[in-house]
Scaffold this motif. Sequence first.
Motif, PDB file in Angstrom:
ATOM      1  N   VAL A  47      16.045 -15.625  12.776  1.00 30.48           N
ATOM      2  CA  VAL A  47      16.667 -16.145  13.986  1.00 30.48           C
ATOM      3  C   VAL A  47      16.472 -17.652  14.093  1.00 30.48           C
ATOM      4  O   VAL A  47      17.422 -18.413  14.232  1.00 30.48           O
ATOM      5  N   THR A  48      15.223 -18.105  14.014  1.00 29.49           N
ATOM      6  CA  THR A  48      14.916 -19.522  14.207  1.00 29.49           C
ATOM      7  C   THR A  48      15.010 -20.330  12.932  1.00 29.49           C
ATOM      8  O   THR A  48      15.058 -21.559  12.975  1.00 29.49           O
ATOM      9  N   GLN A  49      14.995 -19.623  11.761  1.00 28.47           N
ATOM     10  CA  GLN A  49      15.007 -20.267  10.451  1.00 28.47           C
ATOM     11  C   GLN A  49      13.766 -21.107  10.180  1.00 28.47           C
ATOM     12  O   GLN A  49      13.733 -21.927   9.263  1.00 28.47           O
ATOM     13  N   SER A  50      12.716 -20.916  10.968  1.00 28.34           N
ATOM     14  CA  SER A  50      11.457 -21.610  10.712  1.00 28.34           C
ATOM     15  C   SER A  50      10.670 -20.827   9.663  1.00 28.34           C
ATOM     16  O   SER A  50      10.805 -19.607   9.531  1.00 28.34           O
ATOM     17  N   THR A  51       9.849 -21.529   8.897  1.00 25.99           N
ATOM     18  CA  THR A  51       9.057 -20.865   7.865  1.00 25.99           C
ATOM     19  C   THR A  51       7.989 -19.996   8.511  1.00 25.99           C
ATOM     20  O   THR A  51       7.618 -20.187   9.673  1.00 25.99           O
ATOM     21  N   GLN A  52       7.462 -19.026   7.732  1.00 29.58           N
ATOM     22  CA  GLN A  52       6.512 -18.069   8.270  1.00 29.58           C
ATOM     23  C   GLN A  52       5.092 -18.317   7.779  1.00 29.58           C
ATOM     24  O   GLN A  52       4.229 -17.451   7.877  1.00 29.58           O
ATOM     25  N   GLY A  53       4.844 -19.507   7.244  1.00 28.15           N
ATOM     26  CA  GLY A  53       3.474 -19.882   6.901  1.00 28.15           C
ATOM     27  C   GLY A  53       3.024 -19.498   5.515  1.00 28.15           C
ATOM     28  O   GLY A  53       1.856 -19.684   5.169  1.00 28.15           O
ATOM     29  N   TYR A  54       3.924 -18.988   4.694  1.00 25.26           N
ATOM     30  CA  TYR A  54       3.552 -18.642   3.329  1.00 25.26           C
ATOM     31  C   TYR A  54       4.796 -18.648   2.447  1.00 25.26           C
ATOM     32  O   TYR A  54       5.927 -18.724   2.934  1.00 25.26           O
ATOM     33  N   GLY A  55       4.574 -18.572   1.140  1.00 28.71           N
ATOM     34  CA  GLY A  55       5.707 -18.557   0.222  1.00 28.71           C
ATOM     35  C   GLY A  55       5.263 -18.264  -1.197  1.00 28.71           C
ATOM     36  O   GLY A  55       4.106 -17.926  -1.454  1.00 28.71           O
ATOM     37  N   PHE A  56       6.213 -18.411  -2.120  1.00 29.57           N
ATOM     38  CA  PHE A  56       5.952 -18.119  -3.520  1.00 29.57           C
ATOM     39  C   PHE A  56       6.538 -19.224  -4.392  1.00 29.57           C
ATOM     40  O   PHE A  56       7.590 -19.771  -4.087  1.00 29.57           O
ATOM     41  N   GLN A 218       5.042  -6.845  17.338  1.00 30.23           N
ATOM     42  CA  GLN A 218       4.885  -6.408  18.722  1.00 30.23           C
ATOM     43  C   GLN A 218       5.873  -7.116  19.641  1.00 30.23           C
ATOM     44  O   GLN A 218       6.250  -6.584  20.684  1.00 30.23           O
ATOM     45  N   GLN A 219       6.311  -8.308  19.262  1.00 27.35           N
ATOM     46  CA  GLN A 219       7.234  -9.070  20.080  1.00 27.35           C
ATOM     47  C   GLN A 219       8.666  -8.968  19.568  1.00 27.35           C
ATOM     48  O   GLN A 219       9.573  -9.586  20.107  1.00 27.35           O
ATOM     49  N   TYR A 220       8.873  -8.179  18.514  1.00 26.79           N
ATOM     50  CA  TYR A 220      10.190  -8.100  17.885  1.00 26.79           C
ATOM     51  C   TYR A 220      11.018  -6.980  18.496  1.00 26.79           C
ATOM     52  O   TYR A 220      10.548  -5.858  18.639  1.00 26.79           O
ATOM     53  N   GLN A 221      12.248  -7.280  18.871  1.00 31.56           N
ATOM     54  CA  GLN A 221      13.180  -6.291  19.371  1.00 31.56           C
ATOM     55  C   GLN A 221      14.403  -6.282  18.480  1.00 31.56           C
ATOM     56  O   GLN A 221      15.107  -7.294  18.384  1.00 31.56           O
ATOM     57  N   PRO A 222      14.699  -5.169  17.775  1.00 31.31           N
ATOM     58  CA  PRO A 222      15.882  -5.129  16.913  1.00 31.31           C
ATOM     59  C   PRO A 222      17.142  -5.405  17.715  1.00 31.31           C
ATOM     60  O   PRO A 222      17.314  -4.880  18.810  1.00 31.31           O
ATOM     61  N   PRO A 223      18.048  -6.245  17.199  1.00 31.19           N
ATOM     62  CA  PRO A 223      19.282  -6.531  17.915  1.00 31.19           C
ATOM     63  C   PRO A 223      20.195  -5.323  17.912  1.00 31.19           C
ATOM     64  O   PRO A 223      20.066  -4.442  17.077  1.00 31.19           O
TER      65      PRO A 223
END
Length: 228
Positions: A47-56, A218-223
Amino acid sequence: MAQKFERNQEATVYIGNLDDRVTDELIWELMVQAGPVANVHLPKDRVTQSTQGYGFCEFQSAEDADYAVKIMNMVKLFGKPMRINKSSTDKRMQDVGAKLFIGNLDPQVDDEKLLHDTFGVFGQMVQPPKIARDSVSGNSKGFAFVSYATFEAADAAIEAMNGQYFANKPVAVNFAFKKDARGERHGSAAERLLAAQAQKNMPGEQQQQQQQQYQQYQQYQPPPPQQW
């Protein structure tokens, strides 16, 4: 059609504790100092296209990946020390059997990154998602696999996504069948018991990271279906 992903796990490093301002390009420029880079992937919130704090980061050789771990681990970016280790090593430590089968995929879902961005909200994955593809055409066979580091993340993904519309079709999400296990699925009580024991022995920082990623669910609501 999206490119077929065949990542070399032995040549791939996991990069954790990343600042939100870190980009794929910055990781590429940093990691190329250890050796030729084949691919960089920082999962982003869909949604926000912000990174999630990790990667490969995948290198062209396992030796370069080993070297990157030696010289880059704990190097600070924007004041935060990166946690870098071999992706294959993480898999041996974290692959507890929380592997999901995602069936009835719409042909439009032909990109592993889309799966990563969608299912990554429920918790840390031990490896990138894998879409089953035809060996000749490379087209999706209509199903994929996702492996989480915890059963809590896998349970959350099943609860939220099973039966939900993904693109234009409702997906079936359940624990995958074990290989050579005659119809037995992952997610058994025995696997969960072993995973709980492994969790107790996990370094504190890693426990905290997995807990934070699970809390995102816990804060995620499927669209609703029409928004997929």
